[in-house]
Design a protein around this motif. Structure first.
Motif, PDB file in Angstrom:
ATOM      1  N   LEU B  69       0.808  -1.232   0.000  1.00  0.00           N
ATOM      2  CA  LEU B  69       0.000   0.000   0.000  1.00  0.00           C
ATOM      3  C   LEU B  69       0.840   1.280   0.000  1.00  0.00           C
ATOM      4  CD1 LEU B  69      -3.158  -0.642   2.232  1.00  0.00           C
ATOM      5  CD2 LEU B  69      -3.118   0.226  -0.120  1.00  0.00           C
ATOM      6  N   PRO B  70       1.791   1.421   0.950  1.00  0.00           N
ATOM      7  CA  PRO B  70       2.566   2.670   0.941  1.00  0.00           C
ATOM      8  C   PRO B  70       3.387   2.853  -0.334  1.00  0.00           C
ATOM      9  CG  PRO B  70       3.225   1.230   2.793  1.00  0.00           C
ATOM     10  CD  PRO B  70       2.150   0.529   2.048  1.00  0.00           C
ATOM     11  N   VAL B  71       3.861   1.751  -0.890  1.00  0.00           N
ATOM     12  CA  VAL B  71       4.742   1.842  -2.067  1.00  0.00           C
ATOM     13  C   VAL B  71       3.953   2.207  -3.324  1.00  0.00           C
ATOM     14  CG1 VAL B  71       6.503   0.655  -3.413  1.00  0.00           C
ATOM     15  CG2 VAL B  71       6.229   0.111  -0.995  1.00  0.00           C
ATOM     16  N   ILE B  72       2.794   1.573  -3.525  1.00  0.00           N
ATOM     17  CA  ILE B  72       2.027   1.908  -4.733  1.00  0.00           C
ATOM     18  C   ILE B  72       1.502   3.344  -4.644  1.00  0.00           C
ATOM     19  CG2 ILE B  72       1.402  -0.463  -5.345  1.00  0.00           C
ATOM     20  CD1 ILE B  72      -1.401   0.078  -4.228  1.00  0.00           C
ATOM     21  N   LYS B  73       1.190   3.776  -3.414  1.00  0.00           N
ATOM     22  CA  LYS B  73       0.715   5.153  -3.242  1.00  0.00           C
ATOM     23  C   LYS B  73       1.828   6.140  -3.595  1.00  0.00           C
ATOM     24  CE  LYS B  73      -2.295   8.167  -2.298  1.00  0.00           C
ATOM     25  NZ  LYS B  73      -3.570   8.233  -3.034  1.00  0.00           N
ATOM     26  N   GLU B  74       3.020   5.877  -3.061  1.00  0.00           N
ATOM     27  CA  GLU B  74       4.131   6.797  -3.277  1.00  0.00           C
ATOM     28  C   GLU B  74       4.515   6.884  -4.757  1.00  0.00           C
ATOM     29  OE1 GLU B  74       7.681   5.845  -1.069  1.00  0.00           O
ATOM     30  OE2 GLU B  74       8.850   7.338  -2.178  1.00  0.00           O
ATOM     31  N   HIS B  75       4.468   5.732  -5.447  1.00  0.00           N
ATOM     32  CA  HIS B  75       4.961   5.708  -6.827  1.00  0.00           C
ATOM     33  C   HIS B  75       3.846   5.769  -7.870  1.00  0.00           C
ATOM     34  CE1 HIS B  75       9.156   5.009  -5.651  1.00  0.00           C
ATOM     35  NE2 HIS B  75       8.635   4.336  -4.643  1.00  0.00           N
ATOM     36  N   GLY B  76       2.610   5.954  -7.417  1.00  0.00           N
ATOM     37  CA  GLY B  76       1.503   6.103  -8.372  1.00  0.00           C
ATOM     38  C   GLY B  76       1.257   4.873  -9.224  1.00  0.00           C
ATOM     39  N   VAL B  77       1.421   3.698  -8.632  1.00  0.00           N
ATOM     40  CA  VAL B  77       1.200   2.438  -9.354  1.00  0.00           C
ATOM     41  C   VAL B  77      -0.202   1.942  -9.051  1.00  0.00           C
ATOM     42  CG1 VAL B  77       1.973   0.053  -9.627  1.00  0.00           C
ATOM     43  CG2 VAL B  77       3.645   1.852  -9.124  1.00  0.00           C
ATOM     44  N   ILE B  95      -8.999  -3.924   2.421  1.00  0.00           N
ATOM     45  CA  ILE B  95      -7.877  -3.092   1.958  1.00  0.00           C
ATOM     46  C   ILE B  95      -8.119  -1.631   2.326  1.00  0.00           C
ATOM     47  CG2 ILE B  95      -6.655  -2.245  -0.107  1.00  0.00           C
ATOM     48  CD1 ILE B  95      -7.294  -5.050  -1.348  1.00  0.00           C
ATOM     49  N   ALA B  96      -9.367  -1.189   2.165  1.00  0.00           N
ATOM     50  CA  ALA B  96      -9.685   0.192   2.534  1.00  0.00           C
ATOM     51  C   ALA B  96      -9.470   0.414   4.036  1.00  0.00           C
ATOM     52  CB  ALA B  96     -11.126   0.523   2.137  1.00  0.00           C
ATOM     53  N   GLU B  97      -9.856  -0.553   4.836  1.00  0.00           N
ATOM     54  CA  GLU B  97      -9.633  -0.459   6.292  1.00  0.00           C
ATOM     55  C   GLU B  97      -8.150  -0.368   6.615  1.00  0.00           C
ATOM     56  OE1 GLU B  97     -13.364  -3.364   7.497  1.00  0.00           O
ATOM     57  OE2 GLU B  97     -11.337  -3.870   8.198  1.00  0.00           O
ATOM     58  N   LEU B  98      -7.399  -1.214   5.953  1.00  0.00           N
ATOM     59  CA  LEU B  98      -5.955  -1.259   6.168  1.00  0.00           C
ATOM     60  C   LEU B  98      -5.323   0.087   5.802  1.00  0.00           C
ATOM     61  CD1 LEU B  98      -3.751  -3.355   6.930  1.00  0.00           C
ATOM     62  CD2 LEU B  98      -3.578  -3.921   4.512  1.00  0.00           C
ATOM     63  N   ALA B  99      -5.772   0.656   4.668  1.00  0.00           N
ATOM     64  CA  ALA B  99      -5.244   1.947   4.221  1.00  0.00           C
ATOM     65  C   ALA B  99      -5.578   3.038   5.228  1.00  0.00           C
ATOM     66  CB  ALA B  99      -5.807   2.286   2.837  1.00  0.00           C
ATOM     67  N   LYS B 100      -6.821   3.017   5.718  1.00  0.00           N
ATOM     68  CA  LYS B 100      -7.264   4.008   6.703  1.00  0.00           C
ATOM     69  C   LYS B 100      -6.372   3.942   7.943  1.00  0.00           C
ATOM     70  CE  LYS B 100     -11.670   4.506   6.291  1.00  0.00           C
ATOM     71  NZ  LYS B 100     -13.091   4.123   6.391  1.00  0.00           N
ATOM     72  N   ARG B 101      -6.128   2.733   8.393  1.00  0.00           N
ATOM     73  CA  ARG B 101      -5.294   2.534   9.568  1.00  0.00           C
ATOM     74  C   ARG B 101      -3.885   3.087   9.354  1.00  0.00           C
ATOM     75  NH1 ARG B 101      -6.863  -2.834  10.452  1.00  0.00           N
ATOM     76  NH2 ARG B 101      -4.892  -3.677   9.750  1.00  0.00           N
ATOM     77  N   LYS B 102      -3.418   2.983   8.123  1.00  0.00           N
ATOM     78  CA  LYS B 102      -2.066   3.462   7.816  1.00  0.00           C
ATOM     79  C   LYS B 102      -2.069   4.938   7.425  1.00  0.00           C
ATOM     80  CE  LYS B 102       0.355  -0.529   5.834  1.00  0.00           C
ATOM     81  NZ  LYS B 102       1.353  -0.474   6.850  1.00  0.00           N
ATOM     82  N   GLY B 103      -3.236   5.564   7.405  1.00  0.00           N
ATOM     83  CA  GLY B 103      -3.315   6.964   7.026  1.00  0.00           C
ATOM     84  C   GLY B 103      -3.056   7.199   5.542  1.00  0.00           C
ATOM     85  N   LEU B 433     -19.516  -3.611  -9.944  1.00  0.00           N
ATOM     86  CA  LEU B 433     -18.422  -2.838  -9.394  1.00  0.00           C
ATOM     87  C   LEU B 433     -18.889  -2.186  -8.101  1.00  0.00           C
ATOM     88  CD1 LEU B 433     -15.651  -1.557 -10.191  1.00  0.00           C
ATOM     89  CD2 LEU B 433     -16.935   0.241 -11.319  1.00  0.00           C
ATOM     90  N   GLU B 434     -18.045  -2.183  -7.088  1.00  0.00           N
ATOM     91  CA  GLU B 434     -18.339  -1.425  -5.877  1.00  0.00           C
ATOM     92  C   GLU B 434     -17.062  -0.718  -5.435  1.00  0.00           C
ATOM     93  OE1 GLU B 434     -20.442  -3.661  -2.876  1.00  0.00           O
ATOM     94  OE2 GLU B 434     -20.273  -2.040  -1.396  1.00  0.00           O
ATOM     95  N   ILE B 435     -17.208   0.560  -5.070  1.00  0.00           N
ATOM     96  CA  ILE B 435     -16.033   1.377  -4.743  1.00  0.00           C
ATOM     97  C   ILE B 435     -15.941   1.615  -3.241  1.00  0.00           C
ATOM     98  CG2 ILE B 435     -14.931   3.633  -5.118  1.00  0.00           C
ATOM     99  CD1 ILE B 435     -15.058   2.250  -7.722  1.00  0.00           C
ATOM    100  N   PHE B 436     -14.747   1.485  -2.727  1.00  0.00           N
ATOM    101  CA  PHE B 436     -14.486   1.794  -1.313  1.00  0.00           C
ATOM    102  C   PHE B 436     -13.403   2.866  -1.246  1.00  0.00           C
ATOM    103  CE2 PHE B 436     -16.155  -2.429  -1.543  1.00  0.00           C
ATOM    104  CZ  PHE B 436     -16.984  -2.558  -0.449  1.00  0.00           C
ATOM    105  N   ARG B 437     -13.578   3.819  -0.339  1.00  0.00           N
ATOM    106  CA  ARG B 437     -12.575   4.885  -0.226  1.00  0.00           C
ATOM    107  C   ARG B 437     -11.983   4.921   1.177  1.00  0.00           C
ATOM    108  NH1 ARG B 437     -16.084   7.065  -3.920  1.00  0.00           N
ATOM    109  NH2 ARG B 437     -15.056   7.560  -5.888  1.00  0.00           N
ATOM    110  N   ALA B 438     -10.704   5.168   1.223  1.00  0.00           N
ATOM    111  CA  ALA B 438     -10.057   5.356   2.521  1.00  0.00           C
ATOM    112  C   ALA B 438      -9.423   6.738   2.533  1.00  0.00           C
ATOM    113  CB  ALA B 438      -8.987   4.304   2.744  1.00  0.00           C
TER     114      ALA B 438
END
Lengths: 105, 438
Positions: B69-77, B95-103, B433-438
């Motif tokens: 998660l942190p790596v794909i976010k940082e590098h736009g992958v 995954i959305a929960e995990l992202a939220k937890r990691k900010g 399709l269903e979308i989740f946002r963190a």
């Protein structure tokens, strides 16, 4: 000599079907290997394991052969009682096949 | 449109975790694809979901996403994976929960609609034998192979992570090509070439010297640190396959040919939900060390039907193994097998005895062997776990009731889930399709 001396192979599975590629290291050996690895000879070599039809596809674009063996996996990955349910080791069995030289010495 | 770079970060559910992180960090990727779903995996996942509706996705999903998660976010992958298995919606939520937890702020799309259990009719003929589904055991899962048409809306939504259940493996790679280059879904020649690229990448390290190496004969440098593949795809569908400099492995014509033909049952018509791809026109060209270009693949119209994998209960498999060494190792192993088979007579449906190291893979007539050690393996199938367990019990009992010198007895019982395939009219399958946002 054996197929192993001039070629490499990877086995794959789809259900109860086994696929075996046969790829000469040197593209110049494609005709030689095509002559030696006929469907009949490969079927005879594998006869203790492969009981269904074998089809051979020739791929001159990449200088390789593909053998597709039906009914070869004792029911397939999910229900077979064999140790190697995928038949992955069969590539090694194929390469163990004896072949004649290419006639050029 | 410039070229796009797609990484193949996993080739099966249990694949190594670190190579995908390295790809995302250093591969200058636009997309990272993780192929994590074998035919049988989804049936087992379906079982877990029945017991707990918040599960049913790949057991490694959280560990994979924790580091990715942190790596794909940082590098736009953008990440695409079928690790949603039997429950892509629960996976996306996780995954959305995990992202939220990691900010980490991220959009996750779940692609579903592959679960067709409700549409399965016991009278349907199976592709394997032509016999109806009702000839097999209790049906526990049915999942259709979705194609790019299921993935394109998720790509258009802008989601950074796309989680699916059953999708044809090459489609996971083809979809971002179609999305990025605007290829027509009726341009079968180009879709065929894109499918070839997907097929080359879908098994991860298998095109980078994994499942290839053989000493000096098929030398692979630094094999413990295999890099995973990257396809750089041009708008016309031609591509080069490479890996990150400094990683182990090898990409050359030999590794590419082995992977091109892997699990192909008809190279003239490699069927996916998107296209009938033709591999017989593919050209591979070695450009440089660890760089192969691929072009020339083509295809014709996609099938009207979609294949669905149907999982059914196939009873239990009991197994037991024990080793013998020194003089007469093989004959003692054989004797042990015969004794166990006789003791199990009448209790199990089928019993099979193999000598590992001699004939467990293939019995070659007339081959003499005198191995220094031999391991007898007995396996049998039964309708209940208790009966299947009898195999391992009798093998273990060889300690005090069999030939001299047996050691290392092990026993297992596995619940067997069989898989057969049926064809469904694709008009009856409705991807969502269903979308989740963190």
């Amino acid at each position: 000599m054996k197929l192993y001396d001039i070629a490499h192979s990877r086995a794959g599975d789809k259900g109860n079907t086994l696929t075996l590629s046969l790829i000469p290291f040197d593209s110049a050996d494609y005709e030689w290997i095509s002559r030696e690895a006929s469907v009949d000879r490969v079927a005879a070599h594998l006869s203790n394991s492969v009981h269904g039809e074998i089809r051979r596809y020739e791929m001159p674009n990449i200088h390789a052969l593909l053998f597709v063996c039906e009914g070869a996996l004792q029911g397939g990955v999910t229900t077979s009682l064999t140790a190697d349910t995928h038949g992955k080791c069969m590539s090694g069995v194929l390469l163990d096949m004896e072949i004649a030289g290419d006639g050029t010495g | 449109m410039q070229k796009i770079r797609i990484g193949g970060g996993a080739g099966f559910s249990g694949d190594r975790l670190e190579p995908a992180v390295l790809l995302a960090r250093e591969g200058k990727l636009d997309y990272l694809v993780l192929e994590c779903l074998a035919e049988r995996t989804i049936a087992l996942a379906q079982q877990r979901k029945l017991q707990d509706p918040s599960t049913g996705f790949d057991p490694l999903l959280e560990r994979r996403m924790e580091s990715l998660l942190p790596v794909i976010k940082e590098h736009g992958v953008r990440l695409i994976s079928n690790f949603g298995a039997a429950n892509p919606v629960a996976a996306a939520r996780k995954i959305a929960e995990l992202a939220k937890r990691k900010g980490i702020s991220i959009t996750v799309a779940a692609v579903f609609g592959d679960d067709v259990l409700e549409q399965i009719d016991p009278a349907m003929p199976t592709m394997e034998t032509g016999r109806p589904l009702s000839d097999y055991g209790d049906i526990i899962s049915a999942n259709a192979y979705l194609g790019i048409d299921a993935l394109l809306p998720a790509l258009e939504s802008g989601a950074e992570v796309i989680v699916t259940g059953r999708v044809a493996d090459p489609s996971l790679f083809l979809a971002p090509m179609v999305h990025a280059f605007g290829w027509s879904v009726g341009d079968y020649a180009t879709l065929g070439q894109g499918t070839v690229i997907g097929h080359l990448l879908e098994c991860g390290a298998q095109i980078c010297g994994g499942y290839f190496m053989d000493g000096d004969r098929k030398a692979v440098p630094d094999p413990a640190r295999l890099g995973f593949p990257i396809a750089e795809v041009a708008a016309d569908g031609s591509a080069t396959i490479s890996k990150i400099a400094g990683t182990g492995g090898r990409i050359d014509l030999r590794t590419a040919k082995e992977q091109l033909l892997y699990e192909v049952v008809d190279p003239h018509a490699y069927l996916t939900p998107d296209v009938a791809a033709d591999f017989t026109t593919v050209h591979l060209q070695a450009d440089d060390t660890d760089i192969v270009s691929v072009y020339g693949g083509t295809g014709v119209e996609r099938p009207d039907t979609l294949k669905a994998s149907v999982g059914y209960r196939a009873g239990y498999r009991g197994e037991g193994e024990i080793s013998y060494a020194g003089p007469g190792a093989e004959s003692r192993a054989r004797l042990a097998g015969e004794i166990v088979a006789e003791r199990l007579q009448g209790e199990l449906d089928h019993v099979r005895v193999d000598i590992v190291g001699v004939d467990s893979v293939h019995l070659a007539a007339g081959q003499s062997t005198d191995p220094r050690e031999a391991r007898v393996r007995v396996s049998g199938s039964a309708t209940t776990r208790e009966i299947a367990a009898r195999v391992g019990e009798e093998v273990e009992a060889l300690y005090t009731n069999g030939p001299w010198g047996g050691g290392g007895a092990r026993k297992t019982v596995t619940q067997m889930v069989g898989i057969v395939s049926v064809l469904l009219d694709r008009k009856r399958i409705h991807p969502s399709l269903e979308i989740f946002r963190a």
